[in-house]
Design a protein around this motif. Sequence first.
Motif, PDB file in Angstrom:
ATOM      1  N   PHE A  78       0.812  -0.992  -0.013  1.00  0.00           N
ATOM      2  CA  PHE A  78       0.144  -0.185  -0.155  1.00  0.00           C
ATOM      3  C   PHE A  78       0.874   1.192  -0.020  1.00  0.00           C
ATOM      4  O   PHE A  78       0.615   2.128  -0.789  1.00  0.00           O
ATOM      5  N   GLY A 113       2.971   3.005  -3.250  1.00  0.00           N
ATOM      6  CA  GLY A 113       2.225   3.671  -4.197  1.00  0.00           C
ATOM      7  C   GLY A 113       2.364   5.285  -4.012  1.00  0.00           C
ATOM      8  O   GLY A 113       2.057   6.010  -4.939  1.00  0.00           O
ATOM      9  N   GLY A 159      -8.039   3.946   2.558  1.00  0.00           N
ATOM     10  CA  GLY A 159      -7.078   3.743   1.549  1.00  0.00           C
ATOM     11  C   GLY A 159      -6.643   2.138   1.533  1.00  0.00           C
ATOM     12  O   GLY A 159      -6.442   1.374   0.818  1.00  0.00           O
ATOM     13  N   TYR A 160      -6.110   2.044   2.865  1.00  0.00           N
ATOM     14  CA  TYR A 160      -5.323   0.724   3.064  1.00  0.00           C
ATOM     15  C   TYR A 160      -6.165  -0.374   3.011  1.00  0.00           C
ATOM     16  O   TYR A 160      -5.740  -1.275   2.454  1.00  0.00           O
ATOM     17  N   TYR A 161      -7.347  -0.194   3.608  1.00  0.00           N
ATOM     18  CA  TYR A 161      -8.330  -1.395   3.610  1.00  0.00           C
ATOM     19  C   TYR A 161      -8.819  -1.517   2.084  1.00  0.00           C
ATOM     20  O   TYR A 161      -9.185  -2.570   1.618  1.00  0.00           O
ATOM     21  N   ASP A 201      -7.374  -0.639  -0.628  1.00  0.00           N
ATOM     22  CA  ASP A 201      -5.998  -1.602  -1.233  1.00  0.00           C
ATOM     23  C   ASP A 201      -6.125  -3.094  -1.037  1.00  0.00           C
ATOM     24  O   ASP A 201      -6.111  -3.726  -1.940  1.00  0.00           O
ATOM     25  N   LEU A 202      -6.157  -3.422   0.337  1.00  0.00           N
ATOM     26  CA  LEU A 202      -6.127  -4.463   0.779  1.00  0.00           C
ATOM     27  C   LEU A 202      -6.823  -5.550   0.076  1.00  0.00           C
ATOM     28  O   LEU A 202      -6.877  -6.687  -0.364  1.00  0.00           O
ATOM     29  N   THR A 231      -8.943  -5.116  -2.010  1.00  0.00           N
ATOM     30  CA  THR A 231      -9.069  -5.420  -3.512  1.00  0.00           C
ATOM     31  C   THR A 231      -7.840  -6.224  -4.282  1.00  0.00           C
ATOM     32  O   THR A 231      -7.817  -7.194  -4.927  1.00  0.00           O
ATOM     33  N   ARG A 232      -6.604  -5.972  -3.742  1.00  0.00           N
ATOM     34  CA  ARG A 232      -5.359  -6.536  -4.064  1.00  0.00           C
ATOM     35  C   ARG A 232      -5.384  -8.116  -3.788  1.00  0.00           C
ATOM     36  O   ARG A 232      -4.830  -8.898  -4.642  1.00  0.00           O
ATOM     37  N   ARG A 258     -14.826  -4.069   2.137  1.00  0.00           N
ATOM     38  CA  ARG A 258     -14.719  -3.303   0.747  1.00  0.00           C
ATOM     39  C   ARG A 258     -15.959  -2.575   0.517  1.00  0.00           C
ATOM     40  O   ARG A 258     -16.172  -1.292   0.300  1.00  0.00           O
TER      41      ARG A 258
END
Length: 142
Positions: free
Chosen positions: A19, A22, A95-97, A99-100, A102-103, A111
């Motif tokens: 995360f 980027g 943002g972290y969650y 990203d996590l 989704t990734r 989400r």
Amino acid sequence: FLCRAGRLVRGGASPAEGFLAGFGEGTQRTYAYHLVDHLRWLAAYGYREDTVGIGDLRRYMALCGVEFTGPLGTPWRATPLSESAQQVRAACVKGYYLDLTTREGVNEPLRAALSARRLVNGKDRDRSMLGHLTTGDGSARS
């Protein structure tokens, strides 16, 4: 995936490192500070990144200084964060969650909840207190 101390890890790099990669150096440093605090809270309370819920994140933000109605638990910080630090922390955690989830393809309910709303901050309380000054369509009353 490897599970290390309750955290999902892919290919040797932690989700937090992925995360933060980027962002530019200054943002990385600021977000890392907030993210480390959050990850310590997860560990202290026995939560896992792949199962934490929106209610848990709201409680965490409340323990950092955001006003919250509901059971909080043990205070997490000796002093509450400033309004601007709360906003940065909320943006970082969200943002972290996003990203996590989704990734890594985990925690779809979180989400969905984060995609539909933002984490609360002190300004939300102020706006709701001023709600009596607006009409139903959001315009100001004369």
